[in-house]
Every structure is written in C-alpha cells, then in structure tokens.
Design a protein around this motif. Sequence first.
Motif, mmCIF file in Angstrom:
data_model
loop_
_atom_site.group_PDB
_atom_site.id
_atom_site.type_symbol
_atom_site.label_atom_id
_atom_site.label_comp_id
_atom_site.label_asym_id
_atom_site.label_seq_id
_atom_site.Cartn_x
_atom_site.Cartn_y
_atom_site.Cartn_z
ATOM 1 N N ASN A 93 0.819 -1.206 0.000
ATOM 2 C CA ASN A 93 0.000 0.000 0.000
ATOM 3 C C ASN A 93 0.865 1.273 0.000
ATOM 4 O O ASN A 93 0.439 2.331 -0.430
ATOM 5 N N TRP A 152 -4.115 -3.913 -2.126
ATOM 6 C CA TRP A 152 -2.916 -3.180 -1.714
ATOM 7 C C TRP A 152 -2.841 -3.319 -0.197
ATOM 8 O O TRP A 152 -3.568 -2.645 0.523
ATOM 9 N N GLN A 181 0.333 7.361 -4.383
ATOM 10 C CA GLN A 181 -1.064 7.564 -3.972
ATOM 11 C C GLN A 181 -1.918 7.991 -5.166
ATOM 12 O O GLN A 181 -3.031 7.502 -5.351
ATOM 13 N N ASP A 182 -1.361 8.897 -5.989
ATOM 14 C CA ASP A 182 -2.073 9.316 -7.200
ATOM 15 C C ASP A 182 -2.327 8.117 -8.100
ATOM 16 O O ASP A 182 -3.386 7.984 -8.708
ATOM 17 N N ILE A 216 -2.506 4.876 -7.224
ATOM 18 C CA ILE A 216 -3.509 3.940 -6.664
ATOM 19 C C ILE A 216 -4.929 4.479 -6.830
ATOM 20 O O ILE A 216 -5.845 3.761 -7.216
ATOM 21 N N THR A 217 -5.099 5.782 -6.524
ATOM 22 C CA THR A 217 -6.459 6.338 -6.571
ATOM 23 C C THR A 217 -6.883 6.714 -7.984
ATOM 24 O O THR A 217 -8.050 6.980 -8.232
ATOM 25 N N GLY A 218 -5.908 6.775 -8.910
ATOM 26 C CA GLY A 218 -6.209 7.255 -10.264
ATOM 27 C C GLY A 218 -6.935 6.220 -11.112
ATOM 28 O O GLY A 218 -7.129 5.098 -10.748
#
Lengths: 371, 354, 297
Positions: free
Chosen positions: B168, B213, B349-350, B352-354
């Motif tokens: 993660n 993740w 983070q971008d 994973i969330t993208g």
Amino acid sequence: MTPSPTDARPQQKGLPIRVRQVSKTYGRAVALDQVDLDVQSGEFLTLLGPSGSGKTTLLMVLAGFVRPNQGSLHFGERDVLRLAPHKRGVGMVFQSYALFPHLTVAENIAFPLKLRRVPRPEAMRRVEAVLDLVQLPDFGGRGVDALSGGQRQRVALARAIVFEPGILLMDEPLSALDKQLRERMQIELRALHDRLGITTVCVTHDQREALTMSNRIAVIDRGSIIQLGTPKEIYDRPSTRFVADFIGESTFLPVTGSGGTFRLGAQALKLEGYTPPPGANLLMLRPERLALLPEGAPGPDPRYNVITGRVTDIVYQGESVLVQIRLDDGGTVAARVSSARAALGAVPVPGASARLAFAPEDMNLLCGEAG
Amino acid sequence: MRRRELLGGSIAALAMPAIITGARRAEAADENQLTIVSWGGSYQDAQSKAEFEPAAKALGITVKQQTYSGLAELRLRVKSGAGGWDVVSSGSGTAARAGKEGLLEKLDYSVIDAKSLISGTAQPYYIGNDVFSTVVGWSTKTFGKNGPQNWVDFWDVRKFPGSRAYRNNAMLEPALMADGVPMHEVYKVLSTEAGLKRAIDKMKQLKPHIAVWWSSGAQSAQLMKDGAVDMIAAWNGRLDAANKDGAACAYTYEQGLLDTDCFVIPKGTKKRDLAMRFIAEISKPKYQADLTKYITYGPTNEKAYDLTSIISPAYAAQLPSSPANTAKQLLIDDAWYMKYYQKAQAAYQDMITG
Amino acid sequence: MKALAAEGPNATELGRDARSERWMLFGLSLPALLLVGLVVVLPIAWLFLLSFQTEGGAFTLANYQRLIDQPSYRRILAMTFEISLTVTAMCIVLGYALAYLLAQLPRRVAGVLMLGVLMPFWTSILVRTYAWLVLLQRDGLINVIGEHLGFWQKPLALVYNMEGTVVGLVHIMLPFMVLPLYNSMRAIDRDYVRGAANLGAGPIQVFWHVYLPLSRPGLFAGGTITFILCLGSYVTPAVLGGGKIVMAANGIAGDVELYFSWGPASAFGVVLLVITLTILFTASRFARLDRIFGGGA
C-alpha cells in the motif's frame, strides 16, 4: 360523479345505509352484537352511547376500518361489506381531524379531488366553494398548524364533503372544542346538513350534541342499539332506565300497581292519554318538567298529578335553580325553576313545604331496578 | 522503511495524552528499568523471548515493554518532551528519517561493538538488528512450485495469470526491475524524475491485476492464508508465519528487497548510557542467532551464523541475510528513502487512486 | 405597560430576581460549556491552526496547495462522497423497509426485533468488518455456496473493492438510519393513514402522499447521520477496500505517517470538516423548512 361548477351542493341525494346482523368481537369482548340499523337517505343520525358501548366500532365498520365478524352492509343498493375503505366513497370527519400537517388547507381539501383526477382549475373552484361554505374563505394558503381548533374542524368537514360523497361519517367531531364553540358548531353542522342533504352518521357521547343536531338518535349500550328515535322521542319517552339516565336528568321513584293503575305511595297516578309499558315499576320525573306550585295557589288543571313534600336544599346553577324536595311519601325529587321565575319569588326556603305538579306527558313509567 | 499496523495509528494518536502521563509516572519508578518500544504482535514476541528478556537478565536490569504505531507517534513523544522511551525498535528507513529530524540520540560505537555487522547496517543514529526481505511469493495451490521467480515474472500477467497483492505504501524498486533495470542501478534510476515516472508507469501496468494493496504485515499473511490472491509481494517472515498457520505459499529471495529492522535511542531518555549498553548486548551474535528460532528474519551480526548449534547451515540458507541469499537481493537504500520517499509516496497515492 | 413594569409595587425586586435567576442558569451550564469548549472547540481550533503551519511553525498555505496540486486528494474526496452517497441511498431503501415493518408491528414485538437491529452496536466495528471479509472473499462463504450451487463458475470479486466496502458500511450504518426513521414512523397518527384511505387513496397512494411525507423528518435525520458518519469511515474501507478504496480518514492517516508535521493531515481534515459542516447546515435548513410545514407531528 358529476362535478357541480359553482358550489359544493351535491347533485345526488344522500345514500341510505342498511346494516343487518353486524357483529364484531375482540377476543371475548363483544363490541357489536347483531346490530340492525337503517339510516334514511339524507338523514342525520347520531350514535349516542357511553365510551366502550360500540358506537365507534359501528362507525368504523361503516367506514371500512373495522371488519365485522358477520353481517351485511349496503350503501344504497351497493353491497360494501367487503369493500376497502378507499373504495367506499364516504366522507369522514375524524375525532383528531387527521388533517395532513405537510399540506396547506387548500391542499388538504383538494386531496380527495386529486385522487379522483379532477382537473386542477375545477378542483380549485370546488375548494374555494367549500371553504366559503364552511366560512373559511381565503384560508386556502395557510398551514394546518396555524389554525385554531374550530377552524381545523371546519377544514376537516370541508375535506370530507368536497368530493360530494353520498354519506358523511363523523367521529366525535366536536369533542376537541370548548363548550361555547361546540354549541355554535352544532347549529352550524345542522344547518350545513340541511343544506347539503347528505346522509350523515355521527358518533358522540354528548347527549346535548345528539339532541341538537340529529334527525334521529340511536342509543347504544354494550354493543346493541337500545333505542332508536327522534330526539324528542328519546328524551320524552326513553324506553329503558339506561336511556333515561344517559339522556337528561331524571329522578326515579318506585311505583306499585298493574293494568291501568299505578300508585306512588298511596297516591294513584293520573295517566290520561298515556299507556305505560306492562310491568312498569319506576316513575321517572325530569326536574324541568316538575312545576313547583306557589304556597296557597289554587290547584292546577285536574289532569295534573300533585305530590307534596318539604324543601331540603336549594342549588343555584346560573340559568336555573335546582330545588331538592323530600316527598311526604318517601323518596327525593329535584325540581328546576328558571332563574327568571326564581327572581319572582317562586322558590321556597329550605324547610318549607312544597307542592309539585306534573301532567301525564311529563312523566314516564319504566321497568327497571329501583335505586 | 516499514510502516506497519497503519490501523493502529490514529487510535494511538488519540490516546496519546494518556500514554504520556502514564509513562511519566513509570519513569521515576526504577533507575534500573528500561522502557523498550516495538511493533507488538508475533514480531515483538520473538524479540522479547530471544533478546529483551535474556539481555535484561545478563545486565541485571528489568525491561518494560510497550508498543507503538510508527514515526508519527515517536515524533510527537520526542517533540512534546514527554520522554519515557529508552530503546525503540524501528524500520531502518524510518530510523534514518527520525535521525535526520533530530529525534534520536547518536549511537556510541565505543560501547556497541559493530565490527562484525553487515556493512551499512551500523549507522550514526540506528543499528540494524535483524534482516528481512520483501520477496515474490505465490500460492502453491495455484502454481505449485513453479510460481513467479522474480519481478519480471510477477509483472507477466500472461505467463502468470491471477490476482496479486502489493504494498500500500510506495515500493517502486520491483517495478524498475520488472522493467529491466539491473538491480545495482535501481536507485540511480529511481533518483531521477524520469525514473520515478517510469516506475509509476510500470505500476500502472500491473494495477488492474492487483486485487489488494496491503497495509500491514498481518494483512499480507492473512491474504495468503485466506487464498484471497495468487501472488504477493510481502515480507518473507510473514509468509513463513502464514504457512505455519496453514497457508500454502512459497517465495523466492531472487530480486528480494533486503531491509533491516534496527534499534534507536530517542531523545529525551534519562537512561541514555544504560540504553546504549542494552543495545550493545542485544547486538551480540548469541541474541541475534536466537531470534531466528522464533521468526525467519536473519541476523545482522554475521558472526551469528557461526553459532551452528543455533542456526544450522540448512536453516541459514532459508534466512534472508545468509551470504548466498544476500547476493540475489537488493539492499534497501535508506538515503534514497530519506530524500525521495515523500515525493514517491505522493505519486504512488495518485497512481492507486487514479 | 412599560411604566407599569418599572414603577409598580415590587417591580425592582422582581426584576432583580429574574436577573439573578438568569445568572444562576448560566452558572449551572458553565461546566458543560467549558467541557464543550475544551473537548470540541479547542481541538478544532488547534487543527485549524496546524493546517496553516510549516514544520517549524511558520505560516504557510502549502498544505492547502498540496490538496489542489496532487490529484489523489481530489479523488479521495470524490470517492469518499461517492461511497457515502451510495451507502446512504442503500440505507434509506433498506432502512425504510425495515423501519416500516417494525412500525407496523405491535410495540412489544417491535421492541424485541429492534434489539436485533441494535445488536451490532454491541460488537466492535472491526469484528463486524472482518466477518464480512470472511463472507465475501474469494474463498469466502458466499463464493463457495454460489459456485457449489452453480450460480457462477469463477469466484466473484465481492470484496477488496467499492462493492465490498459499501456492503460493510451499509451493515454498520443501518441502525443509525432505522432508529430515527422508526421513531418518526411511530409518531405518525393512524388517523392520517385512515383519513387518506377514506378520502379515496389506495395503499400505494396513502404511502406516497401521506406516509412518506410524514416520515420525512426521520428520513432527513437518518440520512444526515448516516451520510456524515460515512464520511468519517476508516476501518471498513481499510479492511474491505483492499487499499484501492481510500476514503478521507484513510488519506488523513496516511498523511500523518508520511509528513514530518501535522499540517498536511490537518489541512485535509479541515477541508473535510468544512464540507461536512456545509452539508449539515444545508440539511438543517431543509429540516427546519420541514418543521414549518408541520412534518414534525
């Protein structure tokens, strides 16, 4: 249903109601016991009785909210016994009024019209007409919460009649109002009924209300109709001690005798023109039907019975004075003297002797337990 | 760089005032007591049995053990001046950052003997104590013995179809290796803007096949135990623990990411010297060798492997820090993490969330 | 009137009594006010302050700039709202049906069943969330049964995604929806329903025109509570979201770990707080309108 263009007056006359053999039990409790009832077209009939007598249950059976155990029910020619409430087409005024708090006055009244797909302009006209009828013009835009008790009552009534039902049911419609308003509304309701000619069944426990508004009254007790008649019949000639007790004030004195002759103590009662029920053992006297004869006055018409006694108490009640008298032959009766007459000195003082007179039409002989 | 038990983080932060006042009271209690703080769970159990308790006995002191949730908690404690913590177990990357932030005491290597430690594991602010590895693991139910043997395989969704679990928090070295970057050039490439983008792009490629993740070691083990995924990038010790618990998985050290757990002394301790002596004690071969009995993390003190009565040569071959295994793996570069981690994590983070 | 109040007998004394009573009331509520100030206002003020500070304590807008620059924050917020809205909508559908059923039952039976609704409150969210994991995962009970009965051949992805997170959250949030709904339904006088039926409304029309509008206060309360609690979800997305579902609280926790200072996490917290308060405010305006129309009956 043909909508009337300008006012809420129904085109059709009210529907007659026929109730046969209707019973309803809740567990072991019997709410209605094989009730038969016919309400005439356009009649104002009141179901009068103490709480728990079954009068409300009967009304709910008419409205379709209570399913009876047996019986038949017709509105006009239509068998409605197994019909859901919303298909019965009767108007109803609830004790709580049941005005929808989320709708305005006009929306409340238009509700049944909306359900019947009455076109909007037509619905608005009828709402206005019925608001005029209940004397609340220009109240349409108000919230229900902003209304007084009497105004709510009128709105509830307006909503119940706006769709021109053949039958109007009212469950204790005036019980939430104060005494003065209640009395005014009684007159208004009666006038409105006369105008609309809608068959109306009203439930109340208030005898005054029943007497004022009704064409006929059905006195109910323990699930049965005890007596059915016009207000005058019910008041003047109650068929049982229960009815006599429930409506108006009365004093009961034991009588003896049979056939054509009845005795109060040693005194034979004059019955000219009155045929008492067989086996009667009680004399019923209403205080306002007893004439208190002034001291030394000449005797009344010979048709009258005269009894004597001694004044024990005098109660001032505003519009009248109630005089308690112990009879020489035993027992106590009350006589009502209007305040106007009392002012003229018609009331004796306590301890004084008194003479009371009553005609045959002022008395009643009943079967029942003494006491 | 270990960021374990993320779940506990905010809860611990909420309970902070209580912990601080509690610690103050305990501090005054005993001159000969050290407060040791670690990650809890099976890992701290192993540390406690192999190192903390025996070492305390040898020094004639007592230890009081606590657990913590990560750097944020350490930071708050030191900055608020609460003190009360004497020795803290930490990931090397975290320790490096904490040292840079000025949260740690310098270690005194005249007290601690670090001569036989794997090179690079004895640093000014932290000293490595055990070695673990982030490895390619697979379910033997799905692949038998022939699972993915390196990161190239891990990325090869045609040859190895199935769902994957991945870290993660930013872990970009495998992505570059999968993209063909030689092991010794990974950090060089990763230190450039283009290299970082290359790694992130490679992650994006695999992303549709990553089912989970994972955010904690316990979770990674649970995933394999539940058969939730077919392949995983996880810490070797956790996979062994999962197998002990009934999972069916295997892993390879090929292209593994070699990392160390270490000990630090936070600023604000009143027992700096005693803490130093304690760290010197548990850095000795005997304790580190004992640790391998409880968890498959290797010693940093190479002399531990000489204690063959404790670590048999066969067992040694299974440990991440055995010389043969070390050669196949990439040693985590703490300096890179100190410099680029925040940026990498933001991009991660971008991604994973993208 | 004014002159009377000022000059009448004992006017001064009675006025003084009224004033001292007011002070006494204030004094009595002071401990509560202080407590609220201490545990609510102060931390929020602190949070606000921190969000504008660098590590060294200097003023900065960088923490907010980061929220704009880095697309993940926007996506996390969007995802947080998407999930919260979905969960609230599902809770409304399920909760309304459940509350309606309970409201129709006799009070004693409903009380017993309500206990069942509330039971989950006695177990920890973590335990309940893991229970869903056991049910929903690849080799979990639902997939095993589904495959065994031949409903589907390959395991369905029921968890470690948005769907699994929503299922877990709906389960946790449902009581918060049912309680206010049930209360507002119980408050609906039977006469309204009967009245509507009498006026010609069939069961569906009664529900639509009368029951639903009258239960709206409960719907608003339950919906608002559910939505706002959802915004703050942490454990459920962390466990059931498989790392792909990152809600605001998870993002905040990540920032706490990642950065040297509390600033970035605080800024994100402030943004979430402001949005939440805005929603609460808007919702309360709606609720108040509703009361004006008499929905609170």
